[in-house]
Motif scaffolding. Structure first.
Motif, PDB file in Angstrom:
ATOM      1  N   SER A  66      -9.884   1.913   2.787  1.00  0.00           N
ATOM      2  CA  SER A  66      -9.923   0.759   1.883  1.00  0.00           C
ATOM      3  C   SER A  66      -8.619  -0.031   1.991  1.00  0.00           C
ATOM      4  N   SER A  67      -7.503   0.671   2.219  1.00  0.00           N
ATOM      5  CA  SER A  67      -6.229  -0.024   2.424  1.00  0.00           C
ATOM      6  C   SER A  67      -6.245  -0.827   3.725  1.00  0.00           C
ATOM      7  N   ALA A  68      -6.823  -0.253   4.772  1.00  0.00           N
ATOM      8  CA  ALA A  68      -6.893  -0.958   6.055  1.00  0.00           C
ATOM      9  C   ALA A  68      -7.686  -2.261   5.890  1.00  0.00           C
ATOM     10  N   LEU A  69      -8.777  -2.210   5.132  1.00  0.00           N
ATOM     11  CA  LEU A  69      -9.552  -3.431   4.880  1.00  0.00           C
ATOM     12  C   LEU A  69      -8.745  -4.411   4.036  1.00  0.00           C
ATOM     13  N   GLY A  70      -8.016  -3.863   3.070  1.00  0.00           N
ATOM     14  CA  GLY A  70      -7.144  -4.710   2.262  1.00  0.00           C
ATOM     15  C   GLY A  70      -6.126  -5.428   3.139  1.00  0.00           C
ATOM     16  N   TRP A  71      -5.591  -4.711   4.115  1.00  0.00           N
ATOM     17  CA  TRP A  71      -4.626  -5.336   5.024  1.00  0.00           C
ATOM     18  C   TRP A  71      -5.293  -6.380   5.910  1.00  0.00           C
ATOM     19  N   CYS A  72      -6.548  -6.162   6.279  1.00  0.00           N
ATOM     20  CA  CYS A  72      -7.258  -7.200   7.048  1.00  0.00           C
ATOM     21  C   CYS A  72      -7.331  -8.502   6.245  1.00  0.00           C
ATOM     22  N   VAL A  73      -7.552  -8.387   4.941  1.00  0.00           N
ATOM     23  CA  VAL A  73      -7.574  -9.579   4.089  1.00  0.00           C
ATOM     24  C   VAL A  73      -6.184 -10.231   4.079  1.00  0.00           C
ATOM     25  N   GLU A  74      -5.140  -9.416   3.977  1.00  0.00           N
ATOM     26  CA  GLU A  74      -3.776  -9.954   3.979  1.00  0.00           C
ATOM     27  C   GLU A  74      -3.424 -10.580   5.337  1.00  0.00           C
ATOM     28  N   TRP A  75      -3.940 -10.012   6.413  1.00  0.00           N
ATOM     29  CA  TRP A  75      -3.708 -10.570   7.753  1.00  0.00           C
ATOM     30  C   TRP A  75      -4.381 -11.939   7.858  1.00  0.00           C
ATOM     31  N   LEU A  76      -5.589 -12.028   7.327  1.00  0.00           N
ATOM     32  CA  LEU A  76      -6.323 -13.301   7.349  1.00  0.00           C
ATOM     33  C   LEU A  76      -5.536 -14.356   6.583  1.00  0.00           C
ATOM     34  N   GLN A  77      -5.044 -13.951   5.409  1.00  0.00           N
ATOM     35  CA  GLN A  77      -4.229 -14.856   4.600  1.00  0.00           C
ATOM     36  C   GLN A  77      -2.971 -15.291   5.348  1.00  0.00           C
ATOM     37  N   ALA A  78      -2.290 -14.344   6.001  1.00  0.00           N
ATOM     38  CA  ALA A  78      -1.057 -14.666   6.724  1.00  0.00           C
ATOM     39  C   ALA A  78      -1.340 -15.673   7.839  1.00  0.00           C
ATOM     40  N   TYR A  79      -2.445 -15.468   8.541  1.00  0.00           N
ATOM     41  CA  TYR A  79      -2.854 -16.381   9.622  1.00  0.00           C
ATOM     42  C   TYR A  79      -3.046 -17.793   9.090  1.00  0.00           C
ATOM     43  N   PHE A  80      -3.747 -17.912   7.968  1.00  0.00           N
ATOM     44  CA  PHE A  80      -3.950 -19.247   7.395  1.00  0.00           C
ATOM     45  C   PHE A  80      -2.642 -19.871   6.906  1.00  0.00           C
TER      46      PHE A  80
END
Length: 347
Positions: free
Chosen positions: A80-94
């Motif tokens: 669940s943390s790894a998925l949470g980080w995917c969301v944060e990665w998406l945010q960082a990209y934007f």
């Protein structure tokens, strides 16, 4: 990672997962890194990904925990943390690319990544790399899971919605043809829904639902409530940009100067008489402090603070009613925990 340590330690466990994912990415077998490229990515990630409040990422873990209704295993915490980080990665990209487009100067209290002398326009490619890290993380940790395809699909879908929302925002705010008459509650709503609400509110919960074995097609109502919540969140953001204390919100608001399609200006246009509209048209989107002051004066004269408080309580009641109409108590708990985090926030 300690075995089943309690959630007070959640943020530090979440950060541990970040370090693991970063190590995997800078040693990804699909690319032969040398020391320079490895160091670049390492520094770029640390600068852009883990800053901020981590609300979106942590809420994947929170939501999954509320759905499960009990202690998480180490494996569940990790995934669940790894998925949470995917969301944060998406945010960082934007954010990295957004800051270039908006010619911003600071982000989260430090200079924007592209403003660093050694970075400049390399930041555009860094954005692309951040975007590409998401499928790498998903592939490494979720490839064998029954919901793998749905996860990949979800991230693609939400990225498309966010980029398209950004497009409406950019073409509505075109400098050179500043036309306030383009601004209305309906355009504000569309921008907000697509540009912010999907990735900030729906995406983290959708990740938790998929991991929990749910089919997203059965949760359209959940999506609607979360997108509604995201709209409410953005209206608060627009309000705080003007009326919040900079030392509390961590940034100096510039929506007026930037000619943003803010909820406040849309409301002001709705409530203003002809003379007041003229003041808005003449002063909105101007950099000089006198013009900004005139717009703020007008906001005060129209009692937008009162109008906002009214909007806030109406919205809250509507959201609570929608949430309580949901058949599952666990899903209700997830939605209420989200609402609790943002209601009457100061930053």
């Amino acid at each position: 990672m300690g075995s089943n340590s309690k959630s007070g330690d959640l943020k530090s466990r979440f950060m541990e997962v970040y370090k693991t994912l970063k190590t995997e990415l800078i040693n990804d077998p699909a690319f032969e890194f040398d020391d320079d490229s490895r160091q670049w990515v390492d520094k770029m990630l640390d600068y852009n990904v883990p800053g901020g409040k981590l609300n979106r990422g942590l809420s994947v873990v929170d939501s999954y925990q509320l759905l499960k209704g009990g202690e998480l295993t180490d494996d569940e915490v990790f995934l669940s943390s790894a998925l949470g980080w995917c969301v944060e990665w998406l945010q960082a990209y934007f954010l990295v690319l957004d800051d270039i487009m908006d010619e911003s100067h600071t982000r989260r209290g430090q200079p924007c990544w592209f403003r660093l002398p050694k970075v400049g326009m390399i930041a555009a490619n860094d954005g692309i790399i951040l975007r590409n890290h998401i499928p790498r993380i998903l592939k490494k940790h979720f490839r064998g899971k029954p919901y793998y395809v749905d996860l990949v699909d979800l991230f693609n879908e939400v990225e498309f919605q966010t980029a398209s929302g950004q497009m409406i925002d950019l073409i509505t705010t075109l400098v050179g043809e500043k036309d306030l008459s383009k601004y209305s509650l309906s355009i504000h709503r569309r921008i907000v829904q697509y540009k912010t609400a999907y990735y900030s509110f729906y995406l983290p919960v959708a990740c938790a639902l998929l991991m929990f074995g749910e089919d997203l097609d059965n949760h359209v109502q959940v999506k609607d409530v979360l997108v509604e919540m995201g709209t409410y969140f953005q209206v608060q953001d627009d309000y705080l940009d003007c009326f919040g204390a900079p030392e509390v919100i961590g940034k100096i608001g510039t929506d007026i100067e930037d000619f943003k399609c803010s909820w406040l200006v849309v409301k002001a246009l709705e409530l203003a008489n002809e003379e007041q509209k003229k003041v808005l048209h003449e002063n909105y989107g101007k950099k000089d402090p006198a013009s900004v002051a005139k717009v703020k004066e007008l906001y005060h004269a129209l009692n937008l603070q009162g109008v906002f408080e009214e909007y806030e309580s109406t919205s809250y009641k509507k959201l609570i009613t929608s949430i309580e109409g949901h058949p599952s108590k666990a899903v209700q708990a997830v939605l209420k925990s989200f609402l609790g985090k943002i209601y009457k926030r100061q930053k």
